[in-house]
Design a protein around this motif. Sequence first.
Motif, short mmCIF file in Angstrom:
data_model
loop_
_atom_site.label_atom_id
_atom_site.label_comp_id
_atom_site.label_asym_id
_atom_site.label_seq_id
_atom_site.Cartn_x
_atom_site.Cartn_y
_atom_site.Cartn_z
N ASN A 352 0.39 -0.92 -0.27
CA ASN A 352 -0.45 0.31 0.00
C ASN A 352 0.61 1.22 -0.05
OD1 ASN A 352 -2.90 -0.98 0.37
ND2 ASN A 352 -3.09 -1.10 2.25
N LYS A 355 1.99 1.66 -3.38
CA LYS A 355 0.90 2.65 -4.32
C LYS A 355 1.19 3.95 -3.69
CE LYS A 355 -1.93 -1.15 -3.34
NZ LYS A 355 -3.36 -1.53 -3.76
N TYR A 356 1.02 3.75 -2.83
CA TYR A 356 0.30 5.22 -3.22
C TYR A 356 1.09 6.61 -2.28
CZ TYR A 356 -3.90 3.47 -2.00
OH TYR A 356 -5.67 2.65 -2.90
N ASP A 379 5.16 6.38 5.55
CA ASP A 379 4.99 6.66 4.01
C ASP A 379 5.48 7.73 4.03
OD1 ASP A 379 2.74 7.02 2.36
OD2 ASP A 379 2.71 4.88 3.32
N ILE A 384 -3.95 9.70 4.37
CA ILE A 384 -4.97 8.98 4.73
C ILE A 384 -5.98 10.21 5.75
CG2 ILE A 384 -6.95 7.56 5.01
CD1 ILE A 384 -4.48 5.34 5.21
N VAL A 392 -10.92 2.42 6.60
CA VAL A 392 -9.93 1.08 5.63
C VAL A 392 -9.82 0.11 6.31
CG1 VAL A 392 -8.59 3.60 4.58
CG2 VAL A 392 -8.15 2.10 6.83
N ARG A 397 -14.19 -1.82 2.02
CA ARG A 397 -13.66 -0.10 1.58
C ARG A 397 -12.11 0.57 0.89
NH1 ARG A 397 -17.94 1.18 4.24
NH2 ARG A 397 -18.00 3.18 3.63
N GLN A 398 -12.81 1.15 -0.55
CA GLN A 398 -12.05 2.07 -0.43
C GLN A 398 -11.64 3.72 -0.19
OE1 GLN A 398 -11.71 0.37 -4.29
NE2 GLN A 398 -9.78 -0.67 -3.66
N VAL A 399 -10.50 4.54 0.18
CA VAL A 399 -11.80 5.66 0.95
C VAL A 399 -11.57 6.72 -0.17
CG1 VAL A 399 -11.23 5.70 3.16
CG2 VAL A 399 -9.52 6.19 1.61
N GLY A 409 -6.35 -2.60 -6.32
CA GLY A 409 -6.70 -2.88 -5.46
C GLY A 409 -7.85 -2.87 -5.21
N THR A 410 -8.59 -4.08 -4.27
CA THR A 410 -9.96 -4.55 -3.63
C THR A 410 -10.71 -4.21 -2.71
OG1 THR A 410 -9.30 -6.52 -2.74
CG2 THR A 410 -9.41 -6.91 -4.67
N GLY A 411 -9.78 -3.06 -1.75
CA GLY A 411 -10.22 -3.00 -0.27
C GLY A 411 -10.18 -3.75 0.56
N GLY A 413 -7.13 -6.00 1.86
CA GLY A 413 -6.00 -5.72 2.18
C GLY A 413 -6.08 -5.21 3.48
N LEU A 414 -5.92 -4.61 4.25
CA LEU A 414 -6.36 -3.68 5.63
C LEU A 414 -7.09 -4.38 6.37
CD1 LEU A 414 -6.01 -0.18 5.29
CD2 LEU A 414 -4.28 -2.07 5.89
N PRO A 415 -8.04 -5.08 6.15
CA PRO A 415 -8.81 -6.23 6.59
C PRO A 415 -8.13 -7.60 7.66
CG PRO A 415 -9.94 -5.09 5.28
CD PRO A 415 -9.47 -5.03 5.07
N SER A 438 1.60 8.51 5.30
CA SER A 438 0.76 7.71 6.52
C SER A 438 1.63 6.45 7.75
CB SER A 438 0.24 5.92 6.12
OG SER A 438 -0.84 7.36 5.11
P1 ADP Z 1 -6.82 -1.61 -1.29
O1 ADP Z 1 -6.48 -2.88 -1.97
O2 ADP Z 1 -7.51 -1.24 -2.08
O3 ADP Z 1 -5.30 -1.20 -1.40
P2 ADP Z 1 -6.46 -2.17 0.96
O4 ADP Z 1 -7.33 -2.19 2.72
O5 ADP Z 1 -4.62 -2.26 1.11
O6 ADP Z 1 -7.80 -2.23 -0.40
O7 ADP Z 1 -6.59 -0.39 1.68
C1 ADP Z 1 -8.25 0.49 1.80
C2 ADP Z 1 -7.59 1.98 1.41
O8 ADP Z 1 -7.08 1.86 2.83
C3 ADP Z 1 -7.11 2.65 0.31
O9 ADP Z 1 -8.34 2.24 -0.63
C4 ADP Z 1 -6.33 3.55 0.13
O10 ADP Z 1 -7.67 4.36 -0.22
C5 ADP Z 1 -6.22 3.95 1.77
N1 ADP Z 1 -4.63 3.68 1.65
C6 ADP Z 1 -3.92 1.81 2.51
N2 ADP Z 1 -2.67 2.21 2.91
C7 ADP Z 1 -2.50 3.34 2.76
C8 ADP Z 1 -1.49 4.45 2.60
N3 ADP Z 1 -0.12 3.80 2.90
N4 ADP Z 1 -1.39 5.59 1.98
C9 ADP Z 1 -2.50 6.02 2.23
N5 ADP Z 1 -3.79 5.35 0.83
C10 ADP Z 1 -3.41 3.78 1.80
#
Ligand code: ADP
Length: 458
Positions: A352, A355-356, A379, A384, A392, A397-399, A409-411, A413-415, A438
């Motif tokens: 992530n 990615k961001y 990073d 966020i 998140v 959920r993708q914010v 992304g699928t939303g 990864g974090l859960p 973040s």
């Molecule tokens: P995704 O597969 O979309 O990355 P995640 O569950 O990993 O799904 O993350 C959910 C959302 O949290 C992301 O869509 C993004 O908006 C936000 N996010 C996660 N990590 C970061 C990060 N390091 N910097 C900015 N936004 C983040």
Amino acid sequence: MQAYTRERRLDSILTVIPIVAIVTVLVGLFGLAFFSDQDYGQHLSLWLVVIGSPLAAYATRRLIQRDRQELGGWVFTITHLLLVTAAYVDFWSLHSHIPYLYAIFIITASLLIGLAASFQTWLLSSIMLLAGLLLSGEFSFANLGAILVPIIINLGLAVVSLLAAIDWQMALESVTELRRRAQDRRDELFEIQETLSLTNAKLRFVNQELDRARQEALRERDLRTRFMNNVSHELRTPLNAVVNFAHILAMGGRGQVTAEQGDYLGRIERSGKHVLDVLNDLLDMAQIESGEFKLYPARVSLHPICEDAMSHVRGLVWDKNVELIRDYPQEWPVIEGDQMRLTQALINLLGNAAKYTDTGHIALRVRPGPVSVVICIEDTGVGIDPQHHELVFQEFRQVDETAARRRMGTGLGLPITRHLIARHGGTIAVQSALGQGSTFTITLPIIPESAPAGVTTA
Ligand code: ADP
């Protein structure tokens, strides 16, 4: 309730009547024995007492049983007043004690007949006393004075018995009132009991319904998990083939490819890998939800886990102006965990971050403590918004949908990461603000005193 008071009253009367009658008979018999002097026919009045009293008691009882209580009371009282008068005449003497016996019936009259009856009985007894005096042929004004004493004393007793009867009546009424309240309470309790058993029955029914619904949900969940397993297996096998063949072709395994062909093959490989990642995430989530997600824990050092994750992220930022920072401890702690799954958690977070983040740095900082280790993934990316910090961690959920679309992304990864960390007894938190990067902070328990000496930073 009036009926109850009446019943208690009758109970008392029916107890008092035989007692008074027995006492009267005993007095009569005693008189016979004492005064007859071998000639038992001498004192007719005593025989009248011995026979009349029980007869009057019997008649009174019958009248009361036929609901003629007042008449019964008068029969009993007048008979006994007459018997006493007869004895008075029979044993006449100026200072006779017999007139005092009227007192007994003055007292019982207030109980048998009613509150005012004690005065009426007193009046009757006084008249009879006067008549007795006349009958014995001893009437004179001097003798009248002598009978005035028992008349006055009996009047006093009539007053006392009236007061006692009032007290008794009040006590009876308060007992009746208490009984009424107890009855009310019993009725209320009965109603509550009824309601309770009704609610109980309803609850039982709801429980059965819930149980059925739960079984249904479990069946459905099993079906879904099986479906997810099958689908992911069916998709993964051909996808792996696509990715691998594209790689082989791109590497020139089946002859030289042009730069354009190489570019296409590279895209096929990357897209295929991404779809594989998404599939894996979906499968993990399905297993987490069905409670079938398994860990294979062992004693592992954090060092190889961090290194694996960092080497993965290197491939993601090679074309960006992003510095990778390893901020590692001198000595690595050992934890009880599933190495593959912990690596997956770190790859999710570092992935992530990659990615961001387009410029700046991505740091992995590890700080061991006495009972836990803190791992920060920091990073300098888009950040966020604080109002989305909890969001998140929720599935799918993708914010920021527009930014997220730019970055696939699928939303999930974090859960999944939060679940993995929680299953290892740890916690995860985020500190971030829009445009300020973040920091995801993981805290994991370590095996105390187990840090392997000499494993140092890479
Ligand atoms: P995704 O597969 O979309 O990355 P995640 O569950 O990993 O799904 O993350 C959910 C959302 O949290 C992301 O869509 C993004 O908006 C936000 N996010 C996660 N990590 C970061 C990060 N390091 N910097 C900015 N936004 C983040």
